[in-house]
Scaffold this motif. Structure first.
Motif, mmCIF file in Angstrom:
data_model
loop_
_atom_site.group_PDB
_atom_site.id
_atom_site.type_symbol
_atom_site.label_atom_id
_atom_site.label_comp_id
_atom_site.label_asym_id
_atom_site.label_seq_id
_atom_site.Cartn_x
_atom_site.Cartn_y
_atom_site.Cartn_z
ATOM 1 N N ILE A 4 -0.258 -8.831 -4.307
ATOM 2 C CA ILE A 4 -0.872 -8.997 -3.002
ATOM 3 C C ILE A 4 0.485 -8.751 -2.169
ATOM 4 C CG2 ILE A 4 -0.305 -11.559 -3.366
ATOM 5 C CD1 ILE A 4 -2.995 -11.877 -1.505
ATOM 6 N N LYS A 5 1.893 -9.009 -2.636
ATOM 7 C CA LYS A 5 2.714 -8.750 -2.013
ATOM 8 C C LYS A 5 3.011 -7.161 -1.494
ATOM 9 C CE LYS A 5 5.319 -12.653 -4.053
ATOM 10 N NZ LYS A 5 6.583 -12.956 -4.900
ATOM 11 N N GLN A 6 2.647 -6.336 -2.265
ATOM 12 C CA GLN A 6 2.670 -4.976 -2.006
ATOM 13 C C GLN A 6 1.608 -4.704 -0.921
ATOM 14 O OE1 GLN A 6 1.719 -2.440 -5.437
ATOM 15 N NE2 GLN A 6 2.240 -0.441 -4.142
ATOM 16 N N VAL A 7 0.447 -5.399 -1.124
ATOM 17 C CA VAL A 7 -0.540 -5.011 -0.208
ATOM 18 C C VAL A 7 -0.101 -5.487 1.364
ATOM 19 C CG1 VAL A 7 -2.975 -5.412 0.548
ATOM 20 C CG2 VAL A 7 -2.253 -5.134 -1.972
ATOM 21 N N ARG A 8 0.600 -6.668 1.272
ATOM 22 C CA ARG A 8 0.705 -7.229 2.549
ATOM 23 C C ARG A 8 2.012 -6.133 3.222
ATOM 24 N NH1 ARG A 8 1.243 -13.040 0.303
ATOM 25 N NH2 ARG A 8 -0.975 -13.957 0.549
ATOM 26 N N LYS A 9 2.917 -5.841 2.306
ATOM 27 C CA LYS A 9 4.087 -5.290 2.775
ATOM 28 C C LYS A 9 3.719 -3.871 3.224
ATOM 29 C CE LYS A 9 8.962 -3.978 1.200
ATOM 30 N NZ LYS A 9 9.778 -4.070 0.432
ATOM 31 N N ASP A 10 2.708 -3.152 2.519
ATOM 32 C CA ASP A 10 2.970 -1.677 2.949
ATOM 33 C C ASP A 10 1.051 -1.569 2.837
ATOM 34 O OD1 ASP A 10 3.469 0.770 3.526
ATOM 35 O OD2 ASP A 10 4.531 1.124 1.739
ATOM 36 N N LEU A 11 0.415 -1.962 3.518
ATOM 37 C CA LEU A 11 -1.054 -1.927 3.517
ATOM 38 C C LEU A 11 -1.397 -0.598 3.784
ATOM 39 C CD1 LEU A 11 -3.884 -3.128 3.425
ATOM 40 C CD2 LEU A 11 -3.607 -3.989 5.915
ATOM 41 N N ASN A 12 -0.939 0.292 4.808
ATOM 42 C CA ASN A 12 -1.346 1.448 5.087
ATOM 43 C C ASN A 12 -1.055 2.654 4.043
ATOM 44 O OD1 ASN A 12 -2.186 0.787 7.811
ATOM 45 N ND2 ASN A 12 -0.090 1.384 8.524
ATOM 46 N N THR A 13 0.007 2.283 3.083
ATOM 47 C CA THR A 13 0.299 3.307 2.025
ATOM 48 C C THR A 13 -0.792 2.774 1.012
ATOM 49 O OG1 THR A 13 2.551 3.340 2.646
ATOM 50 C CG2 THR A 13 1.919 3.730 0.185
ATOM 51 N N VAL A 14 -1.229 1.515 0.883
ATOM 52 C CA VAL A 14 -2.137 1.231 -0.297
ATOM 53 C C VAL A 14 -3.654 1.780 0.192
ATOM 54 C CG1 VAL A 14 -3.544 -0.812 -1.267
ATOM 55 C CG2 VAL A 14 -1.101 -0.693 -1.079
ATOM 56 N N VAL A 15 -4.053 1.620 1.452
ATOM 57 C CA VAL A 15 -5.254 2.164 1.960
ATOM 58 C C VAL A 15 -5.321 3.743 1.663
ATOM 59 C CG1 VAL A 15 -6.583 2.770 4.051
ATOM 60 C CG2 VAL A 15 -5.478 0.227 3.789
ATOM 61 N N GLU A 16 -4.036 4.394 2.162
ATOM 62 C CA GLU A 16 -4.159 5.846 1.921
ATOM 63 C C GLU A 16 -4.174 6.290 0.465
ATOM 64 O OE1 GLU A 16 -1.396 9.618 3.081
ATOM 65 O OE2 GLU A 16 -0.886 7.637 3.829
ATOM 66 N N ALA A 17 -3.404 5.438 -0.342
ATOM 67 C CA ALA A 17 -3.372 5.721 -1.879
ATOM 68 C C ALA A 17 -4.832 5.833 -2.413
ATOM 69 C CB ALA A 17 -2.403 5.052 -2.680
ATOM 70 N N LEU A 18 -5.619 4.653 -2.087
ATOM 71 C CA LEU A 18 -6.913 4.399 -2.697
ATOM 72 C C LEU A 18 -7.846 5.581 -2.226
ATOM 73 C CD1 LEU A 18 -7.133 0.636 -2.783
ATOM 74 C CD2 LEU A 18 -6.831 2.158 -4.882
ATOM 75 N N GLN A 19 -7.669 6.157 -1.182
ATOM 76 C CA GLN A 19 -8.564 7.105 -0.562
ATOM 77 C C GLN A 19 -8.845 8.186 -1.600
ATOM 78 O OE1 GLN A 19 -7.072 8.389 3.386
ATOM 79 N NE2 GLN A 19 -8.002 6.461 4.454
ATOM 80 N N LYS A 20 -7.810 8.379 -2.527
ATOM 81 C CA LYS A 20 -7.734 9.618 -3.516
ATOM 82 C C LYS A 20 -8.796 9.049 -4.522
ATOM 83 C CE LYS A 20 -3.859 11.655 -5.001
ATOM 84 N NZ LYS A 20 -2.424 11.833 -5.426
ATOM 85 N N LYS A 21 -8.696 8.001 -4.652
ATOM 86 C CA LYS A 21 -10.056 7.368 -5.730
ATOM 87 C C LYS A 21 -11.536 7.346 -4.904
ATOM 88 C CE LYS A 21 -7.747 4.804 -9.512
ATOM 89 N NZ LYS A 21 -8.043 3.726 -10.208
ATOM 90 N N GLY A 22 -11.378 7.917 -3.801
ATOM 91 C CA GLY A 22 -12.770 7.417 -2.933
ATOM 92 C C GLY A 22 -13.206 6.121 -2.488
ATOM 93 N N PHE A 23 -12.121 5.362 -2.613
ATOM 94 C CA PHE A 23 -12.292 3.900 -2.322
ATOM 95 C C PHE A 23 -11.755 3.573 -0.880
ATOM 96 C CE2 PHE A 23 -11.293 -0.569 -2.284
ATOM 97 C CZ PHE A 23 -12.040 -1.332 -2.568
ATOM 98 N N THR A 24 -12.602 2.829 0.130
ATOM 99 C CA THR A 24 -12.317 2.365 1.318
ATOM 100 C C THR A 24 -11.719 1.099 1.132
ATOM 101 O OG1 THR A 24 -13.975 4.080 2.220
ATOM 102 C CG2 THR A 24 -13.159 2.061 3.511
#
Length: 432
Positions: A4-24
């Protein structure tokens, strides 16, 4: 589960990375819950501070001219009110945190940067090919036709006993399945250094949450009736990996190569969503067997450990002289909990195609965070999350299929690889 610390700190990067899996990624839901949780925590801390301060007011009230009884009554009233408000705030914080945890449990692992883009198996990246498919000068049959002609594979009888997607094996074919299992276990324990374990074939829901099958894949599992919340295992990955749940492993126990376990178990899957696919034969059954490989290592070792684990699964295919290819899964074909996966696909002459026989995956700290599986870093003296990996070494039924189809002869018999002869007792399967 993601950090959760990573998600809070770099949310945009997490969102972009998960798009590779087709996940929103549910950004608004996450931010709202996280904001409410912070507010509830702050309210709890403030009320706790007020309660501590109020408990010290008796002397001050007496100094203002109130009697001891009056001062005590006033403080007790204030403490009672603050305690009630604090309990409510703590419960609200707990409820919000549970909702936040549930949300995080539904979010897949981040894919490795080497994972190729793509939506399905057509975008998987071929890494290597081994062996040459055999040229056959007779009519090539699939394993189901061969097994039935030999009188050793009976789907109709299995349907009568249970239902569709089950099988009955008889005589030499049943013995071959047993021989394959023993061959694989010996290879992994004697040559590759895995510790063989025998584990329950029934697990609780906490174990399935730990490895990522729940909550997302509940429909793929067989849940048993009763109040215990038990499930039949979908793979030995679940009980074997959960051997590390809520544990802190000392660095010395990890040794040079981490913890390495292998187990032979039946596997049970409802195959929800796969209706119409491989309905005939042994490729996609509700009950099948696997020899599983599970590894837990220090974080900086997991990339190399994936290559090693995959090579151990490949060693079985090579020893059995089965042509195969190794592919790196694209984002859209990558599993929910995996950061990187290699699929080994064996050549099946009956389908004139390569089909998956093993998936070898690095989960990094995703499963370990859900399970709280940790090791003690000797440099800091503090517990840190392990990295977990697993792979099929191999799926026994699909290996049986590959041997039958690749070893088929013009007279209907099946020639076995030399490596299996000491385990099976013969080099050929004939009709009963």
């Amino acid at each position: 589960m993601l950090d959760i610390k990573q998600v809070r700190k770099d949310l945009n990067t997490v969102v972009e990375a998960l798009q590779k899996k087709g996940f929103t990624f549910p950004v608004e839901e996450f931010q709202e819950l996280d904001s409410r949780r912070k507010a509830a925590d702050m309210a709890s801390q403030q009320l706790l501070a007020e309660r501590k301060k109020a408990s010290k007011l008796i002397g001050s009230l007496i100094a203002q001219g109130k009697s001891v009884d009056e001062a005590k009554a006033e403080v007790d009233e204030t403490l009672g009110r603050l305690s009630t408000e604090l309990d409510q705030a703590v419960e609200e914080a707990r409820s919000i945190q549970a909702a936040l945890d549930e949300l995080l449990m539904s979010i897949p692992n981040l894919p490795d940067h080497e994972v190729p883009f793509g939506t399905d198996e057509n975008s998987n990246e071929e890494v290597a090919v081994w062996g040459e498919p055999r040229t056959m000068t007779f009519e090539v049959k699939d394993h189901a036709d061969i097994g039935e002609a030999l009188g050793q594979l009976d789907f109709e009888l299995a349907g009568k006993i249970t239902g569709s997607r089950f099988s009955v094996m008889k005589g030499p074919l049943a013995r071959l399945q047993r021989a394959l299992t023993q061959f694989m276990l010996d290879k992994h324990t004697i040559e590759h250094g895995y510790t063989e374990v025998y584990v329950p074939f029934i697990v609780n829901s906490a174990s399935l949450y730990g490895t990522g099958q729940l909550p997302k894949f509940a429909e793929d599992s067989f849940k048993l009736a009763g109040e215990e919340g038990y499930y039949l295992i979908p793979t030995a990955e679940v009980p074997v990996t959960n051997m590390l749940r809520d544990r802190i492993i000392e660095d010395a126990e990890l040794g040079e190569n981490g913890l390495k376990f292998t187990a032979h178990t039946p596997c049970f899957r409802s195959e929800a969503g796969s209706y119409g696919r491989d309905t005939r034969g042994l490729i996609r059954q509700h009950q099948f067997e696997k020899v599983e490989l599970v590894t837990a290592v220090r974080p900086h070792e997991s990339s190399a450990a994936l290559e090693t684990l995959t090579s151990h699964a490949e060693a079985i295919l090579r020893a059995l002289e089965l042509p195969y290819r190794k592919v790196r899964l694209c984002g859209g074909d990558l599993g929910f909990s995996a950061a990187m996966t290699y699929d080994l696909e064996v050549w099946l002459p009956g389908q004139t195609a390569y089909r998956e026989i093993s998936s070898c995956s690095n989960f990094r700290d995703y499963q370990a965070r859900r399970m709280q599986a940790r090791w003690r870093n000797p440099e800091t003296g503090k517990p840190e999350l392990l990295h977990t990996l697993n792979g099929s070494g191999l799926a026994v039924g699909r290996t049986l299929v590959a041997i039958i189809e690749n070893g088929q002869q013009g007279d209907g018999s099946v020639r076995l690889p030399p490596a299996l002869i000491p385990y099976f007792g013969s080099d050929t399967i004939n009709s009963i």
